[in-house]
Design an enzyme around this catalytic site. Structure first.
Site, short mmCIF file in Angstrom:
data_model
loop_
_atom_site.label_atom_id
_atom_site.label_comp_id
_atom_site.label_asym_id
_atom_site.label_seq_id
_atom_site.Cartn_x
_atom_site.Cartn_y
_atom_site.Cartn_z
N ALA C 116 -25.38 49.39 -38.32
CA ALA C 116 -26.43 48.38 -38.44
C ALA C 116 -27.79 49.06 -38.51
N GLY C 179 -22.65 71.56 -14.36
CA GLY C 179 -21.92 71.16 -13.15
C GLY C 179 -22.20 69.74 -12.74
N GLY C 180 -22.23 68.85 -13.73
CA GLY C 180 -22.41 67.43 -13.42
C GLY C 180 -21.07 66.73 -13.34
N VAL C 181 -21.12 65.41 -13.38
CA VAL C 181 -19.90 64.61 -13.23
C VAL C 181 -18.88 64.95 -14.31
N PHE C 184 -17.34 68.48 -14.05
CA PHE C 184 -16.35 68.65 -12.98
C PHE C 184 -15.06 67.89 -13.24
N GLY C 270 -25.22 67.13 -20.36
CA GLY C 270 -25.95 65.87 -20.36
C GLY C 270 -25.80 65.12 -21.67
N LEU C 318 -24.18 55.14 -17.28
CA LEU C 318 -22.88 54.79 -16.70
C LEU C 318 -22.39 53.48 -17.29
N HIS C 443 -5.00 48.77 9.30
CA HIS C 443 -4.49 50.07 9.72
C HIS C 443 -3.10 50.25 9.14
C1 LIG Z 1 -16.41 62.32 -21.02
C2 LIG Z 1 -17.15 61.15 -20.47
C3 LIG Z 1 -16.69 60.53 -19.33
C4 LIG Z 1 -17.37 59.43 -18.82
N1 LIG Z 1 -16.88 58.82 -17.68
C5 LIG Z 1 -17.51 57.76 -17.18
C6 LIG Z 1 -17.01 57.08 -16.05
O1 LIG Z 1 -15.96 57.43 -15.51
N2 LIG Z 1 -17.70 56.04 -15.57
C7 LIG Z 1 -18.84 55.61 -16.15
O2 LIG Z 1 -19.43 54.65 -15.68
N3 LIG Z 1 -19.35 56.21 -17.24
C8 LIG Z 1 -18.71 57.27 -17.77
N4 LIG Z 1 -19.22 57.88 -18.89
C9 LIG Z 1 -20.42 57.33 -19.49
C10 LIG Z 1 -20.10 56.07 -20.32
O3 LIG Z 1 -19.16 56.41 -21.31
C11 LIG Z 1 -21.34 55.50 -20.93
O4 LIG Z 1 -22.28 55.24 -19.90
C12 LIG Z 1 -21.05 54.20 -21.65
O5 LIG Z 1 -20.13 54.39 -22.68
C13 LIG Z 1 -22.33 53.59 -22.19
O6 LIG Z 1 -22.03 52.40 -22.81
P1 LIG Z 1 -22.95 51.82 -23.97
O7 LIG Z 1 -22.35 50.48 -24.27
O8 LIG Z 1 -24.35 51.89 -23.56
O9 LIG Z 1 -22.79 52.82 -25.18
P2 LIG Z 1 -21.62 53.60 -25.89
O10 LIG Z 1 -20.36 53.54 -25.13
O11 LIG Z 1 -22.16 54.92 -26.23
O12 LIG Z 1 -21.36 52.75 -27.20
C14 LIG Z 1 -22.31 52.65 -28.19
C15 LIG Z 1 -21.62 52.19 -29.44
O13 LIG Z 1 -22.59 51.86 -30.41
C16 LIG Z 1 -22.16 52.30 -31.68
N5 LIG Z 1 -23.34 52.45 -32.52
C17 LIG Z 1 -24.39 53.30 -32.32
N6 LIG Z 1 -25.32 53.11 -33.25
C18 LIG Z 1 -24.88 52.12 -34.07
C19 LIG Z 1 -25.41 51.46 -35.20
N7 LIG Z 1 -26.60 51.78 -35.69
N8 LIG Z 1 -24.68 50.50 -35.78
C20 LIG Z 1 -23.45 50.16 -35.28
N9 LIG Z 1 -22.92 50.74 -34.21
C21 LIG Z 1 -23.63 51.71 -33.61
C22 LIG Z 1 -21.43 53.57 -31.39
O14 LIG Z 1 -20.50 53.86 -32.42
C23 LIG Z 1 -20.75 53.25 -30.07
O15 LIG Z 1 -19.45 52.72 -30.27
C24 LIG Z 1 -18.53 58.97 -19.44
C25 LIG Z 1 -19.00 59.58 -20.60
C26 LIG Z 1 -18.32 60.66 -21.13
C27 LIG Z 1 -18.82 61.29 -22.36
C1 LIG Z 2 8.18 50.32 11.56
C2 LIG Z 2 6.88 49.68 11.89
C3 LIG Z 2 5.82 49.77 11.01
C4 LIG Z 2 4.62 49.19 11.31
N1 LIG Z 2 3.59 49.33 10.41
C5 LIG Z 2 2.40 48.76 10.70
C6 LIG Z 2 1.31 48.92 9.81
O1 LIG Z 2 1.41 49.58 8.78
N2 LIG Z 2 0.14 48.34 10.12
C7 LIG Z 2 0.00 47.61 11.26
O2 LIG Z 2 -1.08 47.11 11.48
N3 LIG Z 2 1.00 47.47 12.13
C8 LIG Z 2 2.19 48.02 11.87
N4 LIG Z 2 3.22 47.89 12.76
C9 LIG Z 2 2.97 47.13 14.00
C10 LIG Z 2 2.22 48.01 15.00
O3 LIG Z 2 2.96 49.16 15.27
C11 LIG Z 2 1.92 47.23 16.25
O4 LIG Z 2 1.24 46.05 15.94
C12 LIG Z 2 1.09 48.05 17.21
O5 LIG Z 2 1.73 49.22 17.58
C13 LIG Z 2 0.75 47.22 18.45
O6 LIG Z 2 -0.03 47.98 19.28
P1 LIG Z 2 -0.07 47.73 20.83
O7 LIG Z 2 -1.12 48.63 21.37
O8 LIG Z 2 -0.19 46.29 21.10
O9 LIG Z 2 1.38 48.12 21.38
P2 LIG Z 2 2.38 49.32 21.12
O10 LIG Z 2 2.00 50.15 19.98
O11 LIG Z 2 3.71 48.68 21.12
O12 LIG Z 2 2.19 50.21 22.39
C14 LIG Z 2 2.53 49.76 23.68
C15 LIG Z 2 2.67 50.96 24.57
O13 LIG Z 2 2.79 50.52 25.89
C16 LIG Z 2 3.76 51.32 26.58
N5 LIG Z 2 4.24 50.54 27.70
C17 LIG Z 2 4.91 49.35 27.66
N6 LIG Z 2 5.12 48.92 28.90
C18 LIG Z 2 4.60 49.82 29.75
C19 LIG Z 2 4.50 49.93 31.16
N7 LIG Z 2 4.97 48.98 31.95
N8 LIG Z 2 3.89 51.00 31.68
C20 LIG Z 2 3.38 51.98 30.88
N9 LIG Z 2 3.46 51.93 29.56
C21 LIG Z 2 4.04 50.86 29.01
C22 LIG Z 2 4.77 51.61 25.52
O14 LIG Z 2 5.51 52.77 25.82
C23 LIG Z 2 3.91 51.78 24.28
O15 LIG Z 2 3.54 53.11 24.07
C24 LIG Z 2 4.45 48.48 12.51
C25 LIG Z 2 5.49 48.38 13.41
C26 LIG Z 2 6.69 48.98 13.11
C27 LIG Z 2 7.80 48.88 14.10
#
Ligand SMILES: Cc1cc2nc3c(=O)[nH]c(=O)nc-3n(C[C@H](O)[C@H](O)[C@H](O)COP(=O)(O)OP(=O)(O)OC[C@H]3O[C@@H](n4cnc5c(N)ncnc54)[C@H](O)[C@@H]3O)c2cc1C
Ligand SMILES: Cc1cc2nc3c(=O)[nH]c(=O)nc-3n(C[C@H](O)[C@H](O)[C@H](O)COP(=O)(O)OP(=O)(O)OC[C@H]3O[C@@H](n4cnc5c(N)ncnc54)[C@H](O)[C@@H]3O)c2cc1C
Lengths: 467, 69, 467
Positions: C116, C179-181, C184, C270, C318, C443
């Site tokens: 364009a 050494g930019g984004v 790296f 850049g 970006l 958790h």
């Molecule tokens: C390797 C790399 C990795 C990147 N990774 C990320 C990332 O992870 N996250 C992030 O946020 N950004 C990233 N960026 C930056 C991101 O790509 C740009 O910020 C983004 O593409 C900008 O969008 P834009 O729409 O401004 O322009 P552009 O994406 O550059 O698009 C402009 C478009 O306009 C067209 N155009 C230009 N002039 C004309 C014309 N006169 N007529 C018709 N068409 C035209 C071009 O062909 C192009 O398609 C990365 C960039 C690179 C190079």
């Molecule tokens: C396989 C499995 C996976 C799970 N995964 C998740 C998960 O991903 N995310 C999540 O949020 N929850 C998960 N849970 C649930 C989670 O483990 C429990 O909600 C959590 O442990 C409860 O914590 P609590 O402190 O109430 O009791 P508990 O962790 O049961 O601890 C109670 C402690 O009190 C001690 N105790 C008991 N009676 C006495 C006593 N009279 N004197 C002294 N000590 C005593 C016991 O020995 C024990 O160590 C999972 C449970 C299981 C079984």
């Protein structure tokens, strides 16, 4: 607080609830003890959250190596050293539980080793010593529920603790009784490691509590990965024979019975609160018929200086709920204005993809009388998901119609648990779908699916057509 | 006084409140925020609009029925 | 809008900025065209964000297979089919750019193929046809900056576009100039695929714009992974010889010169805005000496019906900034009260671990006159990170001292880009560190490190000692 007491706070149980309470109380200057009879870190660190996630990661790496062929990366024969796998997992547990011990020491929390048992409302016995305290925090957690007819031997019929030790060889046929979070996490592990897995669930739906659409999507994906799922099915009895465990399964709707043979059976039918040995009656604190020790939003039982937190205090039995309640109890005891006032408690199934949610499901929202609108964005339209070879799933947002207020977020996606951070904060801050839609999300990220689901609520998603 | 306006000129307001203020033609700097640090929420903008502090130039949005928990 | 015009909006460029603008304008009922001279999706989908993430994922899977030995999973010889790798990546690009085409069709956006060029402020020429429009959105993006002395041949001396095609065999020695984004990300890919990689950066620090502590941590990790990093170093000239490219490197502080030999040299110094061929002078819109077409917060140039968005409008270059600006321009044209009022624009380096940030660095906050406090939580204390075999890095939070207001979040961690969702929303919502600390985080998740960093701000993190 009374001068003559040995401690300001004595925490019973060193699970996530108990150790958070103990450390926070110590941070706030209180004199704290924590009694633990089995292991620091409780169920969570030792036989729950952490070791399952280690196993899940290992299983996912096996699957990932297989999928690498899609982009041209292939391997010669694969070998899984199961002793090393179990040891690696145990090493992580040891590091974390050791960490709790170190934190106790550094924060000057006295660690009392042994079972605590109340003598009177201000005294417990641990081993052969007694200790007095101004306040007690009951954090005794929960244990696996039992299923009549399937007696756990931790070898062929296991509960979640037994299932954490992978046998060598990996069992060829595995039955998981119970289609909840724990059942599916183990099923996913065993399936990835090569078992043929069947999950049975008594109820009509798996993952009770999660959003129906999310559960449907999740179930579809688990089936695609090779897990067989039978709902409305129960296991009546199991018999160990030379060729495996014969389990009688019954369709609870038709009453039809079949017997199938497995090499390992996991009983994962829920958990129940644990207060045995605690002699809680000596305190006057209420225990419900189901064994819970209920508490108010300041975590106090009916006996004000006795607090109850975590699994033993009530559902949902989740570690992060226990932690929050532990912090609240400690802060209340220290005189701070803390309260368990969370808008929502997140839930996660750490499979691949993960199923994660926070807030109300669509059905719950409607039940509560909200008029809702929803927005769904499929992971198949996410560029980032494509580059991660993980395009199954979606983000679904449940929003109040008139106010645009976010009510719930339901995610089936890679890294769904990481995306929950935004969703959880949004709910706590009473954010609207617009707040999320107007926030720049980095490109290309999985979080853009959260943004697009919010846009979809307004029929303005960019990468899908809005109906 | 408008405590939500910071020394660097930034007004502390959630994105939806900023959007609504633009829609209603309200200057956020004139709005009293009810959140921590004077953070302006949607309902603060709505209340300001209804309070006649500024003439609303566009149809007003429904105020959220639920406040922050 | 004037009746006689062919279109309400004519967007020039179909990159992420342009295609977002075009689709949103169409959603709002406008008659829209989008002119594109090269490829739908622009730099981002074709030779930027997306193909790099595909390559990064592939590289990370190679590394993951190696690390699997830690938990007992080993493989026989590994084979990387490079043609298949390049093809897989191209397939993802094709799917996504095809998707943009489909979205244009479904939203009734007219796709004009060709360059364009403005004829007058209301007319452009595309190919041999002219079109009039009431509004124009300039979204012509950017292109790689050139470096005198290192002429890109896209074979041995490449820019980011050439670097996307992995040669067979993988180059043994690779130099990354810059050494930019982008530098790296490619260095990480090549390093994981087996190249010996050296990165040189002219400035004293890599990843300009990121927080100094985060950059230090990130650099340490990259070095540990085998990437050599030389700051305050420039490349003067390159000479292709039979044994490789001889590059003269110069230490800009000491003036010391050395010559090193590489098999591939990537120039990633850049990008610069691109307006060539556009004949923008015909409109009266201002172009800066650096080639940008600046816009106000409604994305209007000095000529009100001519809008400018994305890379051509200014830094940071970006994709998500381009998208936001595209949506704003479209909505403003449709008479909506949109504004580019983002508090912060996130940045991500998609290596493993990722480096991701949003908001002010500690130094920037202090420069702006804020009194700050910070909180840091190391990933080595995260249970979830341990199970993912990824304990390098940390979450750092920068907070205003008196108000507890969040100013910036800097993350070096696995899935850091996913964790940005919460951080970004928090900044936009003017959240405090307490808002994050009081929100339950599931958790065990990586997001708990965000929670703990917020707690650390108040010296109340649980899993580390607070100083
Ligand atoms: C390797 C790399 C990795 C990147 N990774 C990320 C990332 O992870 N996250 C992030 O946020 N950004 C990233 N960026 C930056 C991101 O790509 C740009 O910020 C983004 O593409 C900008 O969008 P834009 O729409 O401004 O322009 P552009 O994406 O550059 O698009 C402009 C478009 O306009 C067209 N155009 C230009 N002039 C004309 C014309 N006169 N007529 C018709 N068409 C035209 C071009 O062909 C192009 O398609 C990365 C960039 C690179 C190079
Ligand atoms: C396989 C499995 C996976 C799970 N995964 C998740 C998960 O991903 N995310 C999540 O949020 N929850 C998960 N849970 C649930 C989670 O483990 C429990 O909600 C959590 O442990 C409860 O914590 P609590 O402190 O109430 O009791 P508990 O962790 O049961 O601890 C109670 C402690 O009190 C001690 N105790 C008991 N009676 C006495 C006593 N009279 N004197 C002294 N000590 C005593 C016991 O020995 C024990 O160590 C999972 C449970 C299981 C079984």
């Amino acid at each position: 607080m009374t001068k003559q007491m040995d401690f300001d706070v004595l925490v019973i149980g060193a699970g996530p609830g108990g150790y958070h309470a103990a450390i926070r109380a110590a941070q706030l200057g209180l004199k704290v003890a924590c009694a633990e009879r089995e292991y620091l870190g409780g169920v969570c660190l030792n036989v729950g959250c952490i070791p399952t996630k280690a196993m899940l990661h290992a299983g996912e790496q096996i699957a990932a190596a297989r999928h690498a062929a899609d982009f041209g990366l292939t391997f010669g024969e694969q070998n899984l050293n199961i002793a090393k796998l179990n040891g690696w997992k145990d090493g992580i547990v040891k590091k974390l539980t050791g960490g709790v011990g170190a934190l106790f020491k550094a924060n000057k929390v006295t660690h009392l080793i042994g079972e605590a048992s109340f003598v009177d409302p201000h005294t417990v016995k641990v081993g052969d010593k007694t200790y007095t305290a101004s306040n007690f925090i009951i954090a005794t957690g929960s244990e696996p529920a039992k299923l009549p007819g399937l007696e756990v031997d931790q070898q062929v019929i296991v509960d979640s603790t037994g299932a954490l030790v992978m046998p060598d060889p990996v069992p060829a046929r595995m039955l998981c009784v119970g289609g909840g979070v724990i059942g599916f996490e183990f099923s996913h592990v065993y399936n990835n490691m090569g078992s043929k897995v069947k999950v049975i669930e008594f109820l009509p739906n798996i993952i009770p509590g999660a959003d129906a659409d999310a559960v449907r999507e999740f179930g579809k994906i688990m089936k695609k990965q090779g897990i067989e799922i039978a709902t409305e099915t129960k296991a009546n009895r199991a018999e160990k024979k030379s060729d495996g465990v014969h389990v009688e399964l019954e369709n609870v709707k038709t009453g039809e019975k079949t017997t199938e043979v497995f090499d390992r059976v996991l009983v994962a039918v829920g958990r129940r609160p644990r207060t045995d040995g605690l002699n809680i009656q000596a305190t006057g604190a209420t225990v419900t018929d189901r064994g819970f020790v209920p508490a108010n939003t300041r975590q106090q039982t009916n006996v004000p200086h006795i607090y109850s937190i975590g699994d033993v205090a009530g559902n949902p039995m989740l570690a992060h709920k226990a932690m929050k309640e532990g912090l609240v109890a400690a802060e209340v005891i220290a005189g701070k204005p803390a309260e368990q006032d969370a808008v929502a408690i997140p839930g996660v199934v750490y499979t691949s993809p993960e199923l994660a949610w926070v807030g109300l499901t669509e059905a719950e929202a409607k039940e509560k009388g909200y008029e809702v609108k929803t927005g769904v964005f499929p992971m198949s339209a996410s560029g980032r998901a494509m580059t991660l070879q993980a395009t199954d799933g979606f983000v679904k947002m449940v929003v109040e119609k008139d106010t645009d207020l976010l009510l719930g977020v339901h995610i089936v996606a890679p890294h769904a648990s990481d995306l929950l951070g935004e969703a959880g904060l949004a709910l706590e801050m009473a954010a609207t779908a617009s707040d999320i839609a107007l926030t720049i999300h980095a490109h290309p990220t999985l979080g853009e699916a959260v943004l697009e689901a919010a846009e979809a609520v307004h029929k303005q998603a960019i990468h899908i057509m809005n109906r | 006084p408008a405590p939500a306006t910071r020394a660097d000129g930034r007004v502390l307001a959630v994105p939806a409140a900023r959007q609504l203020a633009r829609e209603l033609g309200i200057d956020l700097a004139q709005v009293q925020g009810s959140g921590p640090n004077g953070r302006i929420r949607v309902q603060d903008v709505t209340a300001h609009g209804q309070g006649g502090g500024e003439q609303a130039s566009a149809p007003q949005q429904q105020a959220p029925t639920q406040t922050q928990a």
